[in-house]
Write a protein that holds these residues in place. Structure first.
Motif, PDB file in Angstrom:
ATOM      1  N   LYS A  33       0.831  -1.201   0.000  1.00 13.60           N
ATOM      2  CA  LYS A  33       0.000   0.000   0.000  1.00 13.60           C
ATOM      3  C   LYS A  33       0.870   1.257   0.000  1.00 13.60           C
ATOM      4  CE  LYS A  33      -2.914   2.543   3.157  1.00 13.60           C
ATOM      5  NZ  LYS A  33      -3.350   3.487   2.136  1.00 13.60           N
ATOM      6  N   THR A  68      -1.378   7.155  -2.569  1.00 13.94           N
ATOM      7  CA  THR A  68      -1.277   8.174  -1.520  1.00 13.94           C
ATOM      8  C   THR A  68       0.090   8.882  -1.548  1.00 13.94           C
ATOM      9  OG1 THR A  68      -0.875   6.356   0.018  1.00 13.94           O
ATOM     10  CG2 THR A  68      -3.059   7.350   0.064  1.00 13.94           C
ATOM     11  N   GLN A 121      -4.954  -8.845   4.735  1.00  7.34           N
ATOM     12  CA  GLN A 121      -4.405 -10.202   4.692  1.00  7.34           C
ATOM     13  C   GLN A 121      -4.308 -10.804   6.083  1.00  7.34           C
ATOM     14  OE1 GLN A 121      -0.529  -9.768   2.891  1.00  7.34           O
ATOM     15  NE2 GLN A 121      -1.369  -9.478   0.848  1.00  7.34           N
ATOM     16  N   GLU A 168      -2.909   4.693 -11.453  1.00  8.89           N
ATOM     17  CA  GLU A 168      -3.227   3.333 -11.914  1.00  8.89           C
ATOM     18  C   GLU A 168      -2.990   3.125 -13.412  1.00  8.89           C
ATOM     19  OE1 GLU A 168      -3.445   1.631  -9.337  1.00  8.89           O
ATOM     20  OE2 GLU A 168      -4.450   2.872  -7.856  1.00  8.89           O
TER      21      GLU A 168
HETATM   22  P1  ATP Z   1      -3.175   3.750  -1.513  1.00 10.55           P
HETATM   23  O1  ATP Z   1      -4.247   4.290  -2.458  1.00 10.55           O
HETATM   24  O2  ATP Z   1      -3.773   3.473  -0.182  1.00 10.55           O
HETATM   25  O3  ATP Z   1      -1.926   4.539  -1.520  1.00 10.55           O
HETATM   26  P2  ATP Z   1      -2.098   1.870  -3.425  1.00 10.55           P
HETATM   27  O4  ATP Z   1      -2.349   2.871  -4.474  1.00 10.55           O
HETATM   28  O5  ATP Z   1      -0.676   1.501  -3.139  1.00 10.55           O
HETATM   29  O6  ATP Z   1      -2.791   2.301  -2.062  1.00 10.55           O
HETATM   30  P3  ATP Z   1      -3.615  -0.048  -4.970  1.00 10.55           P
HETATM   31  O7  ATP Z   1      -2.790  -1.121  -5.598  1.00 10.55           O
HETATM   32  O8  ATP Z   1      -4.099   1.069  -5.824  1.00 10.55           O
HETATM   33  O9  ATP Z   1      -2.844   0.502  -3.691  1.00 10.55           O
HETATM   34  O10 ATP Z   1      -4.820  -0.765  -4.239  1.00 10.55           O
HETATM   35  C1  ATP Z   1      -5.890  -0.062  -3.665  1.00 10.55           C
HETATM   36  C2  ATP Z   1      -6.137  -0.526  -2.235  1.00 10.55           C
HETATM   37  O11 ATP Z   1      -6.053  -1.914  -2.115  1.00 10.55           O
HETATM   38  C3  ATP Z   1      -5.130   0.040  -1.224  1.00 10.55           C
HETATM   39  O12 ATP Z   1      -5.702   1.102  -0.493  1.00 10.55           O
HETATM   40  C4  ATP Z   1      -4.758  -1.144  -0.327  1.00 10.55           C
HETATM   41  O13 ATP Z   1      -4.919  -0.907   1.048  1.00 10.55           O
HETATM   42  C5  ATP Z   1      -5.656  -2.256  -0.781  1.00 10.55           C
HETATM   43  N1  ATP Z   1      -5.056  -3.607  -0.717  1.00 10.55           N
HETATM   44  C6  ATP Z   1      -5.717  -4.727  -0.901  1.00 10.55           C
HETATM   45  N2  ATP Z   1      -4.957  -5.798  -0.708  1.00 10.55           N
HETATM   46  C7  ATP Z   1      -3.748  -5.385  -0.393  1.00 10.55           C
HETATM   47  C8  ATP Z   1      -2.504  -6.013  -0.101  1.00 10.55           C
HETATM   48  N3  ATP Z   1      -2.363  -7.312  -0.080  1.00 10.55           N
HETATM   49  N4  ATP Z   1      -1.449  -5.226   0.133  1.00 10.55           N
HETATM   50  C9  ATP Z   1      -1.594  -3.924   0.080  1.00 10.55           C
HETATM   51  N5  ATP Z   1      -2.718  -3.281  -0.173  1.00 10.55           N
HETATM   52  C10 ATP Z   1      -3.803  -3.977  -0.422  1.00 10.55           C
END
Ligand code: ATP
Ligand code: MG
Length: 174
Positions: free
Chosen positions: A16, A20, A162, A106
């Motif tokens: 994560k 952000t 998880q 994304e």
């Molecule tokens: P954030 O928006 O919180 O900065 P991110 O952009 O790094 O997170 P994404 O890959 O865009 O993360 O995923 C969106 C959300 O999915 C995140 O807010 C995160 O908490 C969640 N998530 C679900 N499963 C997991 C995992 N195994 N590890 C980390 N994040 C996860």
């Protein structure tokens, strides 16, 4: 040596913090009066807090790319159309340098789904002059990593989804 000052920044990895981290830099840039555009290539199911906060910060604009961007297999053509429209908007701002920072949130996911041709995207990113560009998402392509000036890979050490089966928390995930 390349003298261009506009950086290409990539936040990738399974942990994560990618989106952000990009928003944190947007906040920092806005403090200097820099104009920031955030294009969100994937629209989630929630009302993200950042959509509400940025209404209070005139330097930052966040634009989710169309409604119904669901990434369901049956909507692949619609997803492709929205991804292409989003990319056209992104590249026009990159070429015109209409913002000091452009976050393509994304975009890596869009690329790994094959919804945009990688070479076209790399060419567009390469055309930057004075706009810093921030790309987020898991699975950044190797060629994007090679082209970038700054790359950080977020690594999961613990995550409550998880480890504790927790659902998304307000202010943390959305
Ligand atoms: P954030 O928006 O919180 O900065 P991110 O952009 O790094 O997170 P994404 O890959 O865009 O993360 O995923 C969106 C959300 O999915 C995140 O807010 C995160 O908490 C969640 N998530 C679900 N499963 C997991 C995992 N195994 N590890 C980390 N994040 C996860
Ligand atoms: Mg994200």
């Amino acid at each position: 040596m390349n003298s261009r000052t506009a950086l290409l920044i990539v936040f990738t990895g399974d942990g994560k913090g990618k989106t952000t981290a990009a928003l944190g830099m947007a906040l920092r840039a806005a403090g200097h009066g820099m104009k920031v555009l955030v294009l969100q290539f994937i629209k989630g199911a929630w009302t993200y807090g950042e959509l509400l906060s940025v209404k209070k910060i005139e330097e930052i604009e966040i634009r989710p790319l169309g409604t119904g961007f669901t990434w369901k297999k049956e909507n692949l053509e619609e997803d492709r159309r929205l991804a292409e429209a989003g990319w056209r908007e992104a590249v026009s701002h990159i070429r015109r340098a209409s913002y000091d920072m452009i976050v393509l949130d994304e975009l890596n996911i869009v690329l790994s789904l094959g919804l945009l041709p990688l070479e076209t995207v790399l060419e567009g990113l390469e055309s930057r002059t004075t706009s810093h560009i921030v790309v987020t998402g898991r699975n950044a392509p190797e060629k994007l990593i090679a082209a970038a000036d700054l790359v950080t890979e977020m690594k999961v050490v613990k995550h409550p989804f998880q480890d504790r089966g927790l659902k998304a928390s307000k202010g943390i995930e959305f």
